[in-house]
Structure formats: structure tokens, C-alpha cells
Design a protein around this motif. Structure first.
Motif, PDB file in Angstrom:
ATOM      1  N   PRO A   1       6.735  72.211  -4.291  1.00 48.02           N
ATOM      2  CA  PRO A   1       6.604  72.389  -5.745  1.00 48.02           C
ATOM      3  C   PRO A   1       7.948  72.792  -6.351  1.00 48.02           C
ATOM      4  O   PRO A   1       8.671  73.615  -5.795  1.00 48.02           O
ATOM      5  N   GLY A   2       8.275  72.191  -7.472  1.00 45.40           N
ATOM      6  CA  GLY A   2       9.527  72.511  -8.142  1.00 45.40           C
ATOM      7  C   GLY A   2      10.755  71.960  -7.456  1.00 45.40           C
ATOM      8  O   GLY A   2      11.869  72.464  -7.668  1.00 45.40           O
ATOM      9  N   ARG A   3      10.580  70.903  -6.643  1.00 43.43           N
ATOM     10  CA  ARG A   3      11.706  70.364  -5.892  1.00 43.43           C
ATOM     11  C   ARG A   3      12.814  69.859  -6.806  1.00 43.43           C
ATOM     12  O   ARG A   3      14.004  70.006  -6.502  1.00 43.43           O
ATOM     13  N   SER A   4      12.450  69.257  -7.940  1.00 39.04           N
ATOM     14  CA  SER A   4      13.472  68.719  -8.832  1.00 39.04           C
ATOM     15  C   SER A   4      14.386  69.824  -9.357  1.00 39.04           C
ATOM     16  O   SER A   4      15.597  69.616  -9.518  1.00 39.04           O
ATOM     17  N   HIS A   5      13.820  71.006  -9.607  1.00 41.92           N
ATOM     18  CA  HIS A   5      14.637  72.128 -10.073  1.00 41.92           C
ATOM     19  C   HIS A   5      15.593  72.577  -8.973  1.00 41.92           C
ATOM     20  O   HIS A   5      16.749  72.918  -9.245  1.00 41.92           O
ATOM     21  N   VAL A   6      15.107  72.570  -7.747  1.00 39.09           N
ATOM     22  CA  VAL A   6      15.949  72.945  -6.612  1.00 39.09           C
ATOM     23  C   VAL A   6      17.074  71.928  -6.437  1.00 39.09           C
ATOM     24  O   VAL A   6      18.226  72.286  -6.176  1.00 39.09           O
ATOM     25  N   GLN A   7      16.738  70.636  -6.589  1.00 39.82           N
ATOM     26  CA  GLN A   7      17.752  69.593  -6.460  1.00 39.82           C
ATOM     27  C   GLN A   7      18.839  69.742  -7.518  1.00 39.82           C
ATOM     28  O   GLN A   7      20.036  69.616  -7.224  1.00 39.82           O
ATOM     29  N   ARG A   8      18.436  70.004  -8.753  1.00 43.20           N
ATOM     30  CA  ARG A   8      19.427  70.181  -9.818  1.00 43.20           C
ATOM     31  C   ARG A   8      20.331  71.366  -9.528  1.00 43.20           C
ATOM     32  O   ARG A   8      21.556  71.284  -9.680  1.00 43.20           O
ATOM     33  N   ALA A   9      19.713  72.480  -9.104  1.00 39.13           N
ATOM     34  CA  ALA A   9      20.491  73.683  -8.818  1.00 39.13           C
ATOM     35  C   ALA A   9      21.456  73.450  -7.662  1.00 39.13           C
ATOM     36  O   ALA A   9      22.609  73.893  -7.696  1.00 39.13           O
ATOM     37  N   TYR A  10      20.983  72.744  -6.637  1.00 40.40           N
ATOM     38  CA  TYR A  10      21.831  72.463  -5.471  1.00 40.40           C
ATOM     39  C   TYR A  10      23.036  71.621  -5.883  1.00 40.40           C
ATOM     40  O   TYR A  10      24.174  71.911  -5.486  1.00 40.40           O
ATOM     41  N   CYS A  11      22.792  70.570  -6.664  1.00 45.46           N
ATOM     42  CA  CYS A  11      23.887  69.680  -7.075  1.00 45.46           C
ATOM     43  C   CYS A  11      24.895  70.415  -7.952  1.00 45.46           C
ATOM     44  O   CYS A  11      26.113  70.224  -7.812  1.00 45.46           O
ATOM     45  N   ARG A  12      24.415  71.261  -8.838  1.00 47.54           N
ATOM     46  CA  ARG A  12      25.326  72.046  -9.670  1.00 47.54           C
ATOM     47  C   ARG A  12      26.168  72.994  -8.823  1.00 47.54           C
ATOM     48  O   ARG A  12      27.369  73.178  -9.066  1.00 47.54           O
ATOM     49  N   LEU A  13      25.528  73.597  -7.832  1.00 50.51           N
ATOM     50  CA  LEU A  13      26.239  74.519  -6.956  1.00 50.51           C
ATOM     51  C   LEU A  13      27.282  73.786  -6.115  1.00 50.51           C
ATOM     52  O   LEU A  13      28.403  74.269  -5.933  1.00 50.51           O
ATOM     53  N   MET A  14      26.924  72.598  -5.625  1.00 49.38           N
ATOM     54  CA  MET A  14      27.878  71.809  -4.847  1.00 49.38           C
ATOM     55  C   MET A  14      29.068  71.409  -5.712  1.00 49.38           C
ATOM     56  O   MET A  14      30.226  71.469  -5.269  1.00 49.38           O
ATOM     57  N   LEU A  15      28.821  70.993  -6.941  1.00 46.32           N
ATOM     58  CA  LEU A  15      29.914  70.648  -7.849  1.00 46.32           C
ATOM     59  C   LEU A  15      30.842  71.841  -8.050  1.00 46.32           C
ATOM     60  O   LEU A  15      32.074  71.697  -8.005  1.00 46.32           O
ATOM     61  N   ARG A  16      30.269  73.009  -8.256  1.00 41.83           N
ATOM     62  CA  ARG A  16      31.086  74.206  -8.469  1.00 41.83           C
ATOM     63  C   ARG A  16      31.928  74.522  -7.236  1.00 41.83           C
ATOM     64  O   ARG A  16      33.089  74.903  -7.345  1.00 41.83           O
ATOM     65  N   CYS A  17      31.325  74.355  -6.059  1.00 40.01           N
ATOM     66  CA  CYS A  17      32.070  74.606  -4.823  1.00 40.01           C
ATOM     67  C   CYS A  17      33.251  73.641  -4.679  1.00 40.01           C
ATOM     68  O   CYS A  17      34.283  73.998  -4.101  1.00 40.01           O
ATOM     69  N   LEU A  18      33.106  72.433  -5.189  1.00 41.04           N
ATOM     70  CA  LEU A  18      34.169  71.427  -5.106  1.00 41.04           C
ATOM     71  C   LEU A  18      35.201  71.570  -6.220  1.00 41.04           C
ATOM     72  O   LEU A  18      36.163  70.812  -6.272  1.00 41.04           O
ATOM     73  N   GLY A  19      34.981  72.534  -7.109  1.00 41.56           N
ATOM     74  CA  GLY A  19      35.910  72.740  -8.205  1.00 41.56           C
ATOM     75  C   GLY A  19      35.607  71.908  -9.428  1.00 41.56           C
ATOM     76  O   GLY A  19      36.484  71.687 -10.269  1.00 41.56           O
ATOM     77  N   VAL A  20      34.367  71.453  -9.547  1.00 43.47           N
ATOM     78  CA  VAL A  20      33.961  70.607 -10.673  1.00 43.47           C
ATOM     79  C   VAL A  20      32.988  71.374 -11.555  1.00 43.47           C
ATOM     80  O   VAL A  20      32.002  71.945 -11.066  1.00 43.47           O
ATOM     81  N   ARG A  21      33.260  71.395 -12.844  1.00 41.42           N
ATOM     82  CA  ARG A  21      32.335  71.978 -13.812  1.00 41.42           C
ATOM     83  C   ARG A  21      31.629  70.841 -14.536  1.00 41.42           C
ATOM     84  O   ARG A  21      32.231  69.804 -14.807  1.00 41.42           O
ATOM     85  N   ILE A  22      30.379  71.040 -14.878  1.00 42.19           N
ATOM     86  CA  ILE A  22      29.601  69.985 -15.523  1.00 42.19           C
ATOM     87  C   ILE A  22      29.152  70.431 -16.902  1.00 42.19           C
ATOM     88  O   ILE A  22      28.747  71.585 -17.104  1.00 42.19           O
ATOM     89  N   THR A  23      29.249  69.529 -17.864  1.00 43.50           N
ATOM     90  CA  THR A  23      28.698  69.758 -19.197  1.00 43.50           C
ATOM     91  C   THR A  23      27.755  68.602 -19.510  1.00 43.50           C
ATOM     92  O   THR A  23      27.991  67.464 -19.088  1.00 43.50           O
ATOM     93  N   VAL A  24      26.692  68.888 -20.224  1.00 43.66           N
ATOM     94  CA  VAL A  24      25.674  67.883 -20.551  1.00 43.66           C
ATOM     95  C   VAL A  24      25.440  67.897 -22.056  1.00 43.66           C
ATOM     96  O   VAL A  24      25.330  68.971 -22.670  1.00 43.66           O
ATOM     97  N   SER A  25      25.377  66.724 -22.657  1.00 42.85           N
ATOM     98  CA  SER A  25      25.101  66.622 -24.089  1.00 42.85           C
ATOM     99  C   SER A  25      24.261  65.389 -24.348  1.00 42.85           C
ATOM    100  O   SER A  25      23.926  64.635 -23.436  1.00 42.85           O
TER     101      SER A  25
END
Length: 275
Positions: free
Chosen positions: A57-81
Motif C-alpha cells: 500500500p502506498g507504493r507510488s509514494h515510496v517510489q516518488r520519495a526514493y527517486c527524489r532521494l536518489m536525485l539529491r544524492c547525485l547532486g540533482v535538485r528537482i522542481t515541478v510546475s
């Protein structure tokens, strides 16, 4: 030896593109510390990747959080509009293709099953992860197998799954782009499911367009990763465009989605759902 086929999409990007969108990394000591920290954090996250395939349950939220965390670890910040992300089942997500980083950028916004080159399945480590994540393999060198891929995507869409595809068929540097091939859009037409275009743009922290994350031509994955983790900071901006109804013509659908991704106003009236 790789056999080149005349129908395969090929980007015109080369080392000149990398210089045009590159940047100075900074002082060697700072670069070394930055690289070590980012690489270490990213490596710590990799073993948890198969857990994203577990139907919880709530896997999509976990996936989003994981991808955001991986981006941050790689030095990438994400903005959404842009428009709201609609909670719909069975949506085909499309965007331009610059890098392997696109997977995490899109996963942080609209996680789903990715259509990826078949060679990925044979890679020693990534192949196992690709199977866990139910990647849909496509052999770009075999036109005969393309209808099977389209059929698989359509089946996934009918079953209510989100599928992510890159209609350019190859990566570009981000300063230049390729045309959208209509084949993948046939799946949305056959399944009668909408398409969500996303516009991805990579920038340096000062706002200039960046080619640091690009993975093009004879580039290696290792070289691409090194450029990213040594850079000061990379920002990926994800623009959520208007959801597109499939209609009955895959070429028209491809043209509408390409116009949305490029920021053009070529959408046919009555086809776009206002975001």
C-alpha cells in the motif's frame, strides 16, 4: 559489434554539445569530497531499489520519495510546475530523452513501468533490477518485434498501469531534440487511454542549460555518472503539460504530445484536457 540500421533514430549530438552545456566543477579538493559523498550515498540506496517492485500500500509514494532521494544524492535538485498530476489509472507518460537521470526525474513525479532498450536486460546488475521493475524491453534493431512491444504496453495500460516511454527513440544532449516517433502512441490509441506529456529541462544552478547529465553517442554510463556527481549542482525542471486524449490517429497524437513537450501551441482543439 553493433549493426547500424537505417531506420534507427540517431542523435546528431557529440562532444561539442557537452562543451556547450558544461561547467567548471570547482577546486579539486572540493570536487573530491563532493564526489565521494554523493557516490557513497547513492550506493547505499541501490540495494533498496528492488523493494520498489513489492506491491505494498502506498507504493507510488515510496517510489516518488526514493527517486527524489536518489536525485539529491547525485547532486540533482528537482522542481515541478504546470498542471496538476491527475490520479488516473492506465496513463502513457512521454517526454524527451536526455539521460538515465530521466528515469529518476520522472519517477519522482509519475512512477511507472519504463520502456527501455532490450540490452538493459542483459546487463549484469541493472538487468536484475530491470526485471524487478517490470521494464518493457524494446529491441530497436528489430522492426518485427515492435508490434509485440506496442501490444504489451497497451495491455499494461488496459490493466490500469502507468507506462513511461521516450518517443525520440534515443538520447539527445538537451540542447537539441529529436522528433517523436509515433509507434509507442499506437498503444494509447489501441487501449483508449490518455497520454501525459512531461517537459524535462536540465540546468546549472545559475539557470544556464546543462548537458552534464547527458548520455549520448559513444559516452559510457560511468563517464556520465562521473560528470554528474562531480558537478556543483544540477537542477532538473519537470513541467507537467496538459493531458492528451488518444483519439484515433497515432501520428496526430504524437504531434500533439511533441508540441506540448517542446512548449509549442500545436494542440488540436478538443483533444487536450485543460490541466
Amino acid at each position: 559489434m553493433t549493426v547500424e540500421h537505417p531506420w534507427l533514430p540517431r542523435a546528431s549530438c557529440d562532444a561539442g554539445c557537452m562543451r556547450a552545456g558544461g561547467a567548471q566543477a570547482g577546486r579539486p579538493v572540493i570536487v573530491a569530497l563532493r564526489t565521494t559523498l554523493r557516490a557513497s550515498l547513492a550506493l547505499l540506496l541501490i540495494p533498496a531499489l528492488p523493494l520498489l517492485a513489492v506491491p505494498l500500500p502506498g507504493r507510488s509514494h515510496v517510489q516518488r520519495a526514493y527517486c527524489r532521494l536518489m536525485l539529491r544524492c547525485l547532486g540533482v535538485r528537482i522542481t515541478v510546475s504546470g498542471g496538476p498530476i491527475r490520479n488516473l489509472r492506465g496513463v502513457l507518460v512521454v517526454s524527451g530523452h536526455v539521460s538515465w537521470v530521466d528515469i529518476f526525474a520522472i519517477g519522482a513525479v509519475l512512477p511507472g513501468s519504463f520502456v527501455a532498450k532490450a540490452e538493459l536486460i542483459d546487463w549484469p546488475a541493472l538487468g536484475v533490477l530491470a526485471r524487478f521493475m517490470k521494464v518493457i524491453p524494446i529491441d530497436r534493431g528489430s522492426l518485427r518485434r515492435l508490434p509485440d512491444v506496442v501490444s504489451t504496453i497497451a495491455d499494461r495500460l488496459r490493466a490500469g498501469h502507468t507506462v513511461v516511454a521516450f518517443p525520440e527513440g534515443t538520447t539527445w544532449c538537451g540542447l537539441a531534440y529529436g522528433p517523436f516517433r509515433p509507434a509507442m502512441f499506437q498503444a494509447a490509441v489501441d487501449a483508449g487511454r490518455p497520454v501525459q506529456p512531461l517537459r524535462l529541462a536540465y540546468h546549472h544552478r545559475d539557470g544556464r542549460p546543462s548537458t552534464v547529465p547527458a548520455y549520448i553517442g559513444d559516452d559510457t554510463l560511468f563517464a556520465s555518472i562521473c560528470r554528474l556527481v562531480t558537478a556543483r549542482r544540477t537542477v532538473v525542471h519537470v513541467q507537467v503539460e496538459s493531458l492528451q486524449l488518444p483519439g484515433s490517429d497515432r501520428r496526430d497524437l504524437a504531434a500533439r504530445c511533441e508540441a506540448a513537450v517542446r512548449g509549442e501551441s500545436r494542440r488540436a482543439p478538443g483533444h487536450a484536457l485543460v490541466a
